[in-house]
Design a protein around this motif. Structure first.
Motif, PDB file in Angstrom:
ATOM      1  N   UNK A  35     -11.399  13.312  -2.188  1.00  0.00           N
ATOM      2  CA  UNK A  35     -10.936  12.766  -3.540  1.00  0.00           C
ATOM      3  C   UNK A  35      -9.998  11.250  -3.423  1.00  0.00           C
ATOM      4  N   UNK A  36     -10.567  10.366  -2.901  1.00  0.00           N
ATOM      5  CA  UNK A  36      -9.890   9.083  -2.847  1.00  0.00           C
ATOM      6  C   UNK A  36      -9.492   8.397  -4.124  1.00  0.00           C
ATOM      7  N   UNK A  37      -8.329   8.357  -4.620  1.00  0.00           N
ATOM      8  CA  UNK A  37      -7.858   7.723  -5.688  1.00  0.00           C
ATOM      9  C   UNK A  37      -7.602   6.404  -5.532  1.00  0.00           C
ATOM     10  N   UNK A  38      -7.711   5.810  -4.212  1.00  0.00           N
ATOM     11  CA  UNK A  38      -7.104   4.242  -3.803  1.00  0.00           C
ATOM     12  C   UNK A  38      -8.348   3.649  -3.247  1.00  0.00           C
ATOM     13  N   UNK A  39      -9.458   3.714  -3.688  1.00  0.00           N
ATOM     14  CA  UNK A  39     -10.541   3.067  -3.212  1.00  0.00           C
ATOM     15  C   UNK A  39     -10.319   1.657  -3.298  1.00  0.00           C
ATOM     16  N   UNK A  40      -9.854   1.161  -4.304  1.00  0.00           N
ATOM     17  CA  UNK A  40      -9.384  -0.321  -4.399  1.00  0.00           C
ATOM     18  C   UNK A  40      -8.366  -1.003  -3.273  1.00  0.00           C
ATOM     19  N   UNK A  41      -7.846   0.188  -2.536  1.00  0.00           N
ATOM     20  CA  UNK A  41      -7.063  -0.366  -1.506  1.00  0.00           C
ATOM     21  C   UNK A  41      -7.795  -0.388   0.182  1.00  0.00           C
ATOM     22  N   UNK A  73      13.163  11.467   5.738  1.00  0.00           N
ATOM     23  CA  UNK A  73      12.193  11.562   4.634  1.00  0.00           C
ATOM     24  C   UNK A  73      11.052  10.472   4.609  1.00  0.00           C
ATOM     25  N   UNK A  74      11.136   9.423   4.939  1.00  0.00           N
ATOM     26  CA  UNK A  74      10.253   8.526   4.749  1.00  0.00           C
ATOM     27  C   UNK A  74       9.319   8.509   6.018  1.00  0.00           C
ATOM     28  N   UNK A  75       9.849   8.934   7.162  1.00  0.00           N
ATOM     29  CA  UNK A  75       9.214   9.061   8.531  1.00  0.00           C
ATOM     30  C   UNK A  75       8.146  10.267   8.042  1.00  0.00           C
ATOM     31  N   UNK A  76       8.794  11.466   7.451  1.00  0.00           N
ATOM     32  CA  UNK A  76       7.836  12.614   7.299  1.00  0.00           C
ATOM     33  C   UNK A  76       6.871  12.253   6.278  1.00  0.00           C
ATOM     34  N   UNK A  77       7.080  11.490   5.281  1.00  0.00           N
ATOM     35  CA  UNK A  77       6.192  11.062   4.354  1.00  0.00           C
ATOM     36  C   UNK A  77       4.957  10.321   5.014  1.00  0.00           C
ATOM     37  N   UNK A  97       0.872  -1.173   0.089  1.00  0.00           N
ATOM     38  CA  UNK A  97      -0.104   0.034  -0.066  1.00  0.00           C
ATOM     39  C   UNK A  97       0.906   1.156  -0.102  1.00  0.00           C
ATOM     40  N   UNK A  98       2.002   1.231   0.774  1.00  0.00           N
ATOM     41  CA  UNK A  98       2.678   2.516   0.731  1.00  0.00           C
ATOM     42  C   UNK A  98       3.435   2.627  -0.577  1.00  0.00           C
ATOM     43  N   UNK A 126       1.967  14.264  -1.080  1.00  0.00           N
ATOM     44  CA  UNK A 126       1.281  13.333  -2.391  1.00  0.00           C
ATOM     45  C   UNK A 126       0.918  12.159  -1.581  1.00  0.00           C
ATOM     46  N   UNK A 127       1.413  11.681  -0.608  1.00  0.00           N
ATOM     47  CA  UNK A 127       1.094  10.334   0.036  1.00  0.00           C
ATOM     48  C   UNK A 127      -0.394  10.590   0.704  1.00  0.00           C
ATOM     49  N   UNK A 128      -0.473  11.864   1.319  1.00  0.00           N
ATOM     50  CA  UNK A 128      -1.749  12.198   2.210  1.00  0.00           C
ATOM     51  C   UNK A 128      -2.877  12.752   1.448  1.00  0.00           C
ATOM     52  N   UNK A 129      -2.542  12.834   0.312  1.00  0.00           N
ATOM     53  CA  UNK A 129      -3.403  13.609  -0.847  1.00  0.00           C
ATOM     54  C   UNK A 129      -4.906  13.374  -0.813  1.00  0.00           C
TER      55      UNK A 129
END
Length: 395
Positions: free
Chosen positions: A382-388, A60-64, A10-11, A367-370
């Motif tokens: 605006x969920x673009x990841x409904x299939x997840x 950077x990963x933690x902040x993402x 998912x990430x 981007x990740x929490x868009x």
């Protein structure tokens, strides 16, 4: 184990893979240049650079993974930390060899860092939050709102100027102008600021800049070549190194000028000369193309952010990287005076690498929490990841 793999999937799907690849390309390129350059030095620049890059990617990963709204909500804490770091320099700050400012702090074990680099990232967070609050309260276009933003910027600028690091001061000022312009500050305020700057230039020249700083400016316009043996020496030697590389360069590890270290600070502010001599015009173009694609990608993230705050965070990181790049390349090519600005993601310097990677981590968070739940209103945007089936995360 299966659950962990599922979460990692998912990430991976949600993250900005192109920006990650571009950032990795830049840091790998940086390591290659520093590895080739340091053969003429006793100090191991490569080890400290790789360590800083690894830590920077972890941060950077933690902040993402943390929603940028939560990060920005800590803006008062970031202001306190920024002021604390900048004030601390006046008590325990040192002058590092190769610099003319007292803007560094030495840690136990001999490691040193430059607080103003971290303050750049904290400034992006705090100014973005400040502008969001003004926008929400319809005060972004008011005189009070603009003055409050100017005060917000003036505090770190004055403290950093007092440390002698006017190159960083210039970066802060341009970051403010770009964020204010894209953030929606009305043009009349920019005209007023332009008039004030025009008025301040002769005052600054006569009463603020010291003789060495003036000489750095005049060296750029020196037509008879006298500055080449003095304040223009570094730029002159840098241009010679770049020109000596031709189209394809002398090859990694084969640059005679790189080995001799004839260009001062070639591991840091003048890393571009290493690329020019050993990888030639093609190597220089590749370096600039990577930075250009990174900045374009960050700007694209700004205009696809879910809200005003996310947009301003990305604009701030875009401004930091693009302004530093333009100034750095301008210095190396002799188009701008030497003011000690690193080339983002390429120059040797752990603090700089950490700060830029932290900034890129902020962009990844946007981007990740868009398509994450709105922190204040409690609904999914605006969920673009409904299939997840990500909605189950926010119950």
């Amino acid at each position: 184990m299966q659950a962990l793999l599922k979460n990692l999937k998912k990430v991976f799907i949600k993250t900005d893979k192109i920006l990650w690849l571009l950032t990795i390309a830049a840091t790998v390129y940086s390591v290659i240049l520093i590895q080739s350059m340091q053969r003429g030095y006793r100090y191991n620049y490569l080890t400290s650079q790789v360590l800083a890059i690894v830590i920077g990617y972890i941060l950077a990963i933690v902040m993402m993974l943390i929603d940028y709204q939560r990060i920005a909500d800590l803006w008062i804490i970031f202001i306190i930390i920024s002021l604390g770091l900048l004030v601390l320099v006046f008590f325990i700050g040192i002058n590092v060899t190769g610099t003319d400012d007292t803007a560094w702090i030495v840690l136990p074990g001999g490691l040193s860092f430059q607080p103003s680099e971290f303050v750049k990232v904290f400034y992006i967070i705090t100014l973005s939050k400040h502008m969001q609050l003004l926008q929400e309260n319809d005060r972004l276009h008011s005189l009070f709102g603009v003055l409050s933003l100017l005060i917000h910027t003036a505090v770190p600028v004055v403290l950093i100027h007092a440390q002698g690091d006017d190159g960083t001061v210039l970066v802060f000022l341009f970051m403010f102008l770009i964020m204010a312009f894209i953030g929606g500050i009305q043009l009349r305020y920019f005209l007023i600021m332009l008039l004030l700057v025009a008025t301040a230039i002769p005052i600054a020249w006569n009463y603020v800049l010291n003789e060495e700083q003036k000489n750095r400016f005049t060296a750029v316009f020196d037509l008879d070549g006298n500055a080449m043996t003095n304040y223009g020496w570094q730029q002159y030697q840098g241009k010679v190194s770049i020109a000596s590389g031709g189209m394809n360069g002398t090859g990694l590890g084969n640059g005679a000028r790189v080995s001799s270290g004839i260009v001062p600070e070639q591991e840091n502010d003048f890393i571009f000369t290493v690329a020019g001599e050993e990888l030639g015009f093609i190597g220089c173009l590749l370096l600039l193309a990577i930075i250009l694609m990174i900045t374009v990608k960050i700007l694209a993230e700004a205009f696809s952010a879910r809200d005003y705050l996310g947009k301003m965070l990305c604009v701030g990181v875009f401004a930091m990287i693009s302004v530093q790049t333009i100034i750095n390349i301008g210095m190396v090519l002799g188009l701008l005076p030497v003011i000690g600005i690193t080339l983002p993601l390429f120059s040797s310097g752990g603090t700089s690498a950490l700060a830029v990677l932290m900034g890129i981590g902020l962009v990844h968070s946007v981007h990740y929490h868009k398509d994450t739940v709105d922190m204040h209103n409690g609904y999914l945007k605006n969920n673009r990841y409904k299939y997840l089936n990500t909605s189950s995360y926010y119950k």
